[in-house]
Motif scaffolding. Sequence first.
Motif, PDB file in Angstrom:
ATOM      1  N   ARG A 188      -5.642  -7.963   5.833  1.00 44.31           N
ATOM      2  CA  ARG A 188      -4.746  -7.370   4.844  1.00 44.31           C
ATOM      3  C   ARG A 188      -4.866  -5.850   4.846  1.00 44.31           C
ATOM      4  O   ARG A 188      -3.860  -5.130   4.845  1.00 44.31           O
ATOM      5  N   ALA A 189      -6.110  -5.354   4.894  1.00 44.14           N
ATOM      6  CA  ALA A 189      -6.334  -3.907   4.905  1.00 44.14           C
ATOM      7  C   ALA A 189      -5.693  -3.274   6.139  1.00 44.14           C
ATOM      8  O   ALA A 189      -5.093  -2.192   6.065  1.00 44.14           O
ATOM      9  N   GLU A 190      -5.804  -3.945   7.263  1.00 37.60           N
ATOM     10  CA  GLU A 190      -5.218  -3.438   8.506  1.00 37.60           C
ATOM     11  C   GLU A 190      -3.696  -3.395   8.419  1.00 37.60           C
ATOM     12  O   GLU A 190      -3.055  -2.434   8.864  1.00 37.60           O
ATOM     13  N   VAL A 206      -1.901  -3.275   5.630  1.00 36.56           N
ATOM     14  CA  VAL A 206      -1.525  -2.264   4.639  1.00 36.56           C
ATOM     15  C   VAL A 206      -1.515  -0.888   5.289  1.00 36.56           C
ATOM     16  O   VAL A 206      -0.609  -0.081   5.093  1.00 36.56           O
ATOM     17  N   GLU A 207      -2.551  -0.627   6.098  1.00 38.82           N
ATOM     18  CA  GLU A 207      -2.649   0.665   6.785  1.00 38.82           C
ATOM     19  C   GLU A 207      -1.477   0.869   7.748  1.00 38.82           C
ATOM     20  O   GLU A 207      -0.975   1.978   7.913  1.00 38.82           O
ATOM     21  N   LYS A 208      -1.025  -0.227   8.375  1.00 35.30           N
ATOM     22  CA  LYS A 208       0.105  -0.138   9.314  1.00 35.30           C
ATOM     23  C   LYS A 208       1.448  -0.068   8.598  1.00 35.30           C
ATOM     24  O   LYS A 208       2.474   0.182   9.223  1.00 35.30           O
ATOM     25  N   GLY A 209       1.447  -0.350   7.291  1.00 29.35           N
ATOM     26  CA  GLY A 209       2.689  -0.330   6.535  1.00 29.35           C
ATOM     27  C   GLY A 209       3.421  -1.655   6.528  1.00 29.35           C
ATOM     28  O   GLY A 209       4.546  -1.746   6.022  1.00 29.35           O
ATOM     29  N   THR A 210       2.787  -2.702   7.074  1.00 32.52           N
ATOM     30  CA  THR A 210       3.415  -4.030   7.078  1.00 32.52           C
ATOM     31  C   THR A 210       3.381  -4.655   5.695  1.00 32.52           C
ATOM     32  O   THR A 210       4.289  -5.399   5.320  1.00 32.52           O
ATOM     33  N   THR A 263       2.289  -4.052   1.331  1.00 35.22           N
ATOM     34  CA  THR A 263       2.011  -3.108   0.259  1.00 35.22           C
ATOM     35  C   THR A 263       0.653  -3.445  -0.352  1.00 35.22           C
ATOM     36  O   THR A 263       0.120  -4.535  -0.141  1.00 35.22           O
ATOM     37  N   GLU A 264       0.104  -2.532  -1.107  1.00 36.17           N
ATOM     38  CA  GLU A 264      -1.209  -2.729  -1.724  1.00 36.17           C
ATOM     39  C   GLU A 264      -1.223  -3.935  -2.655  1.00 36.17           C
ATOM     40  O   GLU A 264      -2.232  -4.614  -2.807  1.00 36.17           O
ATOM     41  N   LYS A 324      -9.900  -8.197   5.628  1.00 37.07           N
ATOM     42  CA  LYS A 324      -9.864  -7.240   6.743  1.00 37.07           C
ATOM     43  C   LYS A 324      -8.454  -7.159   7.325  1.00 37.07           C
ATOM     44  O   LYS A 324      -7.940  -6.078   7.612  1.00 37.07           O
TER      45      LYS A 324
END
Length: 480
Positions: A303-305, A307-311, A313-314, A301
Amino acid sequence: MRNKSRKIYSMLFLLLFLWGVLWEAESVYAANWGSVELTAEEAVLMDADTGAVLFEKNAEEKGYPASITKVLTALVVLEHTSPDEQVSFSHDAVYNVDRGSSNAQIEAGDVLTVNDCLHALLLKSANEAANALAEHVAGSREAFAEMMNEKAKELGCTGSHFQNPSGLFSEEQYTTAKDMGLIAIAAFHNEEFMKIEKDLRYTLSGLQRLPEGNILYMEHKMMLPESRFYDSRVVAGKTGYTRDSGNTLLTLAKEGDRRLVTVVLKDKSPYHYSDTSAMLNLGFQETEKQSLEDAEGFLEKIRAELVEKGTLTEETKLHFSSKVMLTLPKGETQEGISYLLLEEEAEKKEISAAEAKASDSGMPDAKDSALPHIVFLLDGRKVGEANLYREQNIRVMLSEASPKTKAAFFAVTISGFTIMIAIAVFLFGGGALYGAKNFADERKRRKKWKDRRKKRLEEMKISEEEFRILLEKRKKEKKN
C-alpha cells in the motif's frame, strides 16, 4: 615465547577462516529446493493452486509441443462453444493432416457434436477433430491460431507461438515447458475440460467409415489402471510426439488438497512417464502449501509503495482478494519471502475496464481497477501470487468518480431521504391508523385459521403434538 605467539596467530587465523566460511555460507544461503535427474531436455513442475514453480529444467527454452498443443485448442473451443453444437467435417479438415498421423476415423461430411469432437481431440488426439473444431469456432485454422495465441498471452505465456490447432510440426509452432505449465494450470481449473478427461473411453457414433461406432481410449498411460505406468494421482493429461519434437507429455495430478502440473518436452519414450513420476514425487513429498504469515505486513508495504506511486490515496485501504497461499519446501520458513508488483497485469485490467465501459455508463474511471498483480518469491523463484482490491470510503469514491456518477449518487441520496420522510409521515400520520387496522385484521385471520386447524385435528383424532411429530418425520423423509 615464539611457540606461544605462533599458537595465538594460528588461533586467530583459524577464527578468521571460520568466520569467513560462516559469513559466506550465510550470504549464499538458499531454500532447500529438491531436484531430480531427467531424460527430458526441458521440464517444469508447478503448483496449480499457487502458481509456484517447484522444479524446472530449461523451462524457458524454445521447444516444439506436438499434440499437447490440443490442451490449448480445447480451452479455446470450450470458451466459445456449447457441448451440443453440431460440427461439420470439411474435406480440408479431414485430409489436411500429415499422412499416418493420429485420427479417429472421421470422414468428410460427418457431423458430430462439439462434445464428441473434444473427446476425439483429447483421448485419441485426432488431428481432423482439431481442424474441424478450429473451422467451426473461427472459420479457418489460421483465424483459430490467432485465438490460440491471444489465449496463451492472456494466460501469461511469453515464449510461445501457435500456428495450427493440432500440434503437427512447424518451425513457427513453438512453446516452452513453463508456458505449457500455465496452460495446464488453466485446464486444471476448467470444469468442462476435467469432465472430458474423466472418460477413459468414449464411443463416437454416426460415422460413415464405422457405422457401428468407434471406441476411443485415453492414450496417457499414467491414467490407465492396467498400465505399468499407472499413477492414481494423475487425473488428466495429454501425450504428444513428432519426430522433431520428440515425446512431450502434459500431466495434471491431485493428492489430498494439492494439485500439481508437470510438462516435459524433447523427451524419449518411456522416460517421459518416469520423468513425470519423479517430478510428482518431488512435488508431493518434498513441498507443502503454507498460508502467508505476515499478510497484513505485506499489504502495508504494498500500500505504501502504491501510495508513493500515486496509484492509491492515503485514505484507501488495501486487501488481498483471497487467502494467500505459498508453496515452499517442507519445513521452510517464510523469512526470505519477497514480492513483485506486476504492473503489466494492472495495465491489462485497465484496458479491459476501459473497453468494457460505455461512454455514458457513468461508472468510475478505469484506473479504479488498475491494481498490480502480486507475485511472491523465494530465492527469486515464484512461490505464490495474489490479486488486490481496494476498500474506499464514500469521499474517495466520489473524488475519483465521473461527473455522471456523482450526479447519480446525489440523486439516489435525495430520493432516499424523500422516501424516508414519506415513510415517517405514513407511519406516524394517517398511515398509523391504517397499520393498526391491518394488525387487527391479521389477528382475526390467525384465530380463524387456528380454529379450523383444531377442528381438523379432532376429526383426524390426533393431538397437536402428534401432528408436529408427523410433520417432522415427513420433512426428514423428503430430505433423504
